[in-house]
Write a protein that holds these residues in place. Structure first.
Motif, PDB file in Angstrom:
ATOM      1  N   SER A   1     -12.161  12.197  -8.321  1.00  0.00           N
ATOM      2  CA  SER A   1     -13.030  12.667  -7.321  1.00  0.00           C
ATOM      3  C   SER A   1     -14.223  11.450  -6.924  1.00  0.00           C
ATOM      4  N   SER A   2     -14.312  10.686  -8.129  1.00  0.00           N
ATOM      5  CA  SER A   2     -15.575  10.074  -7.872  1.00  0.00           C
ATOM      6  C   SER A   2     -15.322   8.668  -6.842  1.00  0.00           C
ATOM      7  N   PRO A   3     -16.595   8.135  -6.383  1.00  0.00           N
ATOM      8  CA  PRO A   3     -16.330   7.220  -5.023  1.00  0.00           C
ATOM      9  C   PRO A   3     -15.563   5.873  -5.943  1.00  0.00           C
ATOM     10  N   VAL A   4     -15.145   5.525  -4.809  1.00  0.00           N
ATOM     11  CA  VAL A   4     -14.395   4.120  -5.048  1.00  0.00           C
ATOM     12  C   VAL A   4     -15.008   3.027  -4.461  1.00  0.00           C
ATOM     13  N   ILE A   5     -15.272   2.129  -5.537  1.00  0.00           N
ATOM     14  CA  ILE A   5     -15.885   0.797  -5.006  1.00  0.00           C
ATOM     15  C   ILE A   5     -14.721  -0.461  -5.025  1.00  0.00           C
ATOM     16  N   ASN A   6     -14.826  -1.379  -3.937  1.00  0.00           N
ATOM     17  CA  ASN A   6     -13.864  -2.446  -4.234  1.00  0.00           C
ATOM     18  C   ASN A   6     -14.843  -3.585  -4.891  1.00  0.00           C
TER      19      ASN A   6
ATOM     20  N   ASP B   1      -2.052  11.785 -14.695  1.00  0.00           N
ATOM     21  CA  ASP B   1      -1.059  10.790 -14.708  1.00  0.00           C
ATOM     22  C   ASP B   1      -1.866   9.432 -14.366  1.00  0.00           C
ATOM     23  N   VAL B   2      -2.181   8.871 -15.828  1.00  0.00           N
ATOM     24  CA  VAL B   2      -3.141   7.614 -15.567  1.00  0.00           C
ATOM     25  C   VAL B   2      -2.481   6.518 -14.626  1.00  0.00           C
ATOM     26  N   ALA B   3      -1.195   6.467 -14.664  1.00  0.00           N
ATOM     27  CA  ALA B   3      -0.322   5.258 -14.273  1.00  0.00           C
ATOM     28  C   ALA B   3      -0.348   5.487 -12.575  1.00  0.00           C
ATOM     29  N   HIS B   4      -0.246   6.842 -12.300  1.00  0.00           N
ATOM     30  CA  HIS B   4      -0.223   7.358 -10.818  1.00  0.00           C
ATOM     31  C   HIS B   4      -1.827   6.882 -10.337  1.00  0.00           C
ATOM     32  N   LEU B   5      -2.622   7.248 -10.850  1.00  0.00           N
ATOM     33  CA  LEU B   5      -4.156   6.862 -10.473  1.00  0.00           C
ATOM     34  C   LEU B   5      -4.379   5.294 -10.382  1.00  0.00           C
ATOM     35  N   SER B   6      -3.907   4.574 -11.315  1.00  0.00           N
ATOM     36  CA  SER B   6      -4.152   3.469 -11.434  1.00  0.00           C
ATOM     37  C   SER B   6      -3.213   2.627 -10.049  1.00  0.00           C
ATOM     38  N   ALA B   7      -2.104   3.238  -9.844  1.00  0.00           N
ATOM     39  CA  ALA B   7      -1.364   2.748  -8.715  1.00  0.00           C
ATOM     40  C   ALA B   7      -2.063   3.171  -7.441  1.00  0.00           C
ATOM     41  N   GLN B   8      -2.738   4.342  -7.382  1.00  0.00           N
ATOM     42  CA  GLN B   8      -3.251   4.783  -6.251  1.00  0.00           C
ATOM     43  C   GLN B   8      -4.566   3.725  -5.848  1.00  0.00           C
ATOM     44  N   LEU B   9      -5.272   3.372  -6.922  1.00  0.00           N
ATOM     45  CA  LEU B   9      -6.344   2.394  -6.699  1.00  0.00           C
ATOM     46  C   LEU B   9      -5.874   1.335  -5.996  1.00  0.00           C
ATOM     47  N   ARG B  10      -4.673   0.714  -6.436  1.00  0.00           N
ATOM     48  CA  ARG B  10      -4.115  -0.568  -6.205  1.00  0.00           C
ATOM     49  C   ARG B  10      -3.722  -0.393  -4.749  1.00  0.00           C
ATOM     50  N   SER B  11      -3.336   0.743  -4.131  1.00  0.00           N
ATOM     51  CA  SER B  11      -2.685   0.908  -2.762  1.00  0.00           C
ATOM     52  C   SER B  11      -3.820   1.051  -1.581  1.00  0.00           C
ATOM     53  N   ASP B  12      -3.141   1.140  -0.636  1.00  0.00           N
ATOM     54  CA  ASP B  12      -3.914   1.274   0.796  1.00  0.00           C
ATOM     55  C   ASP B  12      -4.332   2.725   1.266  1.00  0.00           C
ATOM     56  N   GLN B  13      -4.002   3.632   0.094  1.00  0.00           N
ATOM     57  CA  GLN B  13      -4.442   4.905   0.070  1.00  0.00           C
ATOM     58  C   GLN B  13      -5.703   5.211   0.082  1.00  0.00           C
ATOM     59  N   VAL B  14      -6.332   4.368  -0.803  1.00  0.00           N
ATOM     60  CA  VAL B  14      -7.856   4.503  -1.156  1.00  0.00           C
ATOM     61  C   VAL B  14      -8.770   3.857  -0.224  1.00  0.00           C
ATOM     62  N   LYS B  15      -9.581   4.603   0.259  1.00  0.00           N
ATOM     63  CA  LYS B  15     -10.580   3.911   1.181  1.00  0.00           C
ATOM     64  C   LYS B  15     -11.965   3.694   0.430  1.00  0.00           C
ATOM     65  N   PRO B  16     -12.204   2.336  -0.033  1.00  0.00           N
ATOM     66  CA  PRO B  16     -13.626   2.201  -0.672  1.00  0.00           C
ATOM     67  C   PRO B  16     -14.874   2.290   0.054  1.00  0.00           C
ATOM     68  N   VAL B  17     -15.837   2.837  -0.214  1.00  0.00           N
ATOM     69  CA  VAL B  17     -17.096   2.948   0.169  1.00  0.00           C
ATOM     70  C   VAL B  17     -18.032   1.680   0.109  1.00  0.00           C
ATOM     71  N   SER B  18     -18.836   1.582   0.914  1.00  0.00           N
ATOM     72  CA  SER B  18     -19.792   0.391   0.662  1.00  0.00           C
ATOM     73  C   SER B  18     -21.021   0.947  -0.199  1.00  0.00           C
ATOM     74  N   LEU B  19     -21.538  -0.179  -0.765  1.00  0.00           N
ATOM     75  CA  LEU B  19     -23.248   0.212  -1.411  1.00  0.00           C
ATOM     76  C   LEU B  19     -24.080   1.071  -0.585  1.00  0.00           C
ATOM     77  N   ASN B  20     -24.008   0.706   0.468  1.00  0.00           N
ATOM     78  CA  ASN B  20     -25.040   1.402   1.459  1.00  0.00           C
ATOM     79  C   ASN B  20     -24.694   2.822   1.630  1.00  0.00           C
ATOM     80  N   ASN B  21     -23.354   3.321   1.498  1.00  0.00           N
ATOM     81  CA  ASN B  21     -23.073   4.623   1.596  1.00  0.00           C
ATOM     82  C   ASN B  21     -22.542   5.435   0.258  1.00  0.00           C
TER      83      ASN B  21
END
Length: 295
Positions: A75-80, A36-56
């Motif tokens: 399941s890939s890492p998320v960067i802000n 569900d592409v729309a769901h994943l896109s919305a998830q990225l824009r929400s507070d549900q996702v915890k981005p990782v830092s470059l150091n981690n």
């Protein structure tokens, strides 16, 4: 609207959705094809996702003499990034390279990942970026850029992501048969030759290559005295330098420790083998020491 010229097989056309004419590519993995592409896109824009830092962030060691096939998934890492959160593919260049051509292809089917690429130095400072991905004749969003001299030597990290503004779009797939009929001035119905589209997605399949790779080498003049002049030595096939760079070895050791702490023994062993092939003499003993700490 970006367009793509591809050869559309009969079977592929039969797989198009009757409602919105979105192409389904039977050769793609099910999770990407039916996510569900729309769901994943919305998830990225929400507070549900915890981005990782470059150091981690865990980096994949780039293969310089073969394809780097990477699946960007949920399941890939998320960067802000400045443009918003994005799932990311992260590559590390283990060698000091004097020149290379970076080639990226993002496969298009029912969905397509629209790539942007950032090139960083060892201090995570931006050296270059590419945003102008274009569809090529093979049916991929494609990027190609040659780096020489100072910029190539400085690049250590490569991040591939998709801008937030690209997630809601779609790109038209151009059917050669339809284009041929139009070039003849014939009127076409949407029923016989419907327009086909691929949705932009936060996940996708990437193929990354490093072509025309050259390493720096120390030149020796006719008198036998060493100079610090740089000469171009092309590897075909690529030959690794006999000694590993100190910061490269440190990077390997850090990644081995991280893999063991995360309980990923297979990745840790793979990193040990990679490091030893690159010339590391500390990887195996470091691996054993880290295992002992877990007991």
């Amino acid at each position: 609207m970006k367009k793509l010229c591809v050869v559309l097989l009969t079977s592929l056309l039969a797989a198009c959705s009757s409602s919105d004419n979105i192409v389904t590519n039977a050769f793609r993995t099910l999770d990407t094809q039916f996510s569900d592409v729309a769901h994943l896109s919305a998830q990225l824009r929400s507070d549900q996702v915890k981005p990782v830092s470059l150091n981690n962030l865990s980096f994949q060691i780039a293969s310089l003499d073969s394809n780097n096939k990477i699946d960007i998934t949920a399941s890939s890492p998320v960067i802000n990034f400045p443009e918003g959160n994005s799932f990311v593919a992260a590559l590390f260049l283990p060698e000091s390279i004097n020149r290379f051509t970076f080639v990226l292809e993002s496969k298009a089917g029912r969905t397509v990942f629209v790539p942007s690429v950032v090139f960083l130095n060892e201090n995570n400072q931006q050296i270059a970026r590419i945003d102008n991905a274009q569809f090529n004749a093979k049916g991929f969003f494609s990027i190609e850029r040659t780096f020489t001299a100072e910029s190539a030597q400085a690049i250590r990290y490569i991040l591939v992501y998709s801008k937030n503004s690209d997630l809601d779009g779609r790109s038209e797939l151009v059917d050669p048969a339809r284009e041929y009929e139009l070039s003849k001035g014939r009127e076409l119905s949407e029923q016989s030759f419907p327009k086909l589209y691929t949705k932009h997605s936060p996940i996708g399949h990437l193929n990354i290559q490093f072509k025309d790779v050259f390493f720096s080498a120390q030149a020796i003049n006719n008198q036998g005295t060493k100079q610090n002049k740089v000469t171009m030595v092309k590897s075909a096939p690529l030959v690794k330098p006999p000694t590993i760079l100190s910061d490269t070895e440190v990077f390997y050791l850090q990644q081995i420790s991280k893999a063991i702490k995360e309980g990923n023994g297979l990745r840790a062993k793979s990193l040990v083998e990679e490091a030893e092939r690159a010339g590391s003499t500390k990887a195996k003993s470091h691996y054993i020491q880290e295992l002992d700490k877990q007991l």
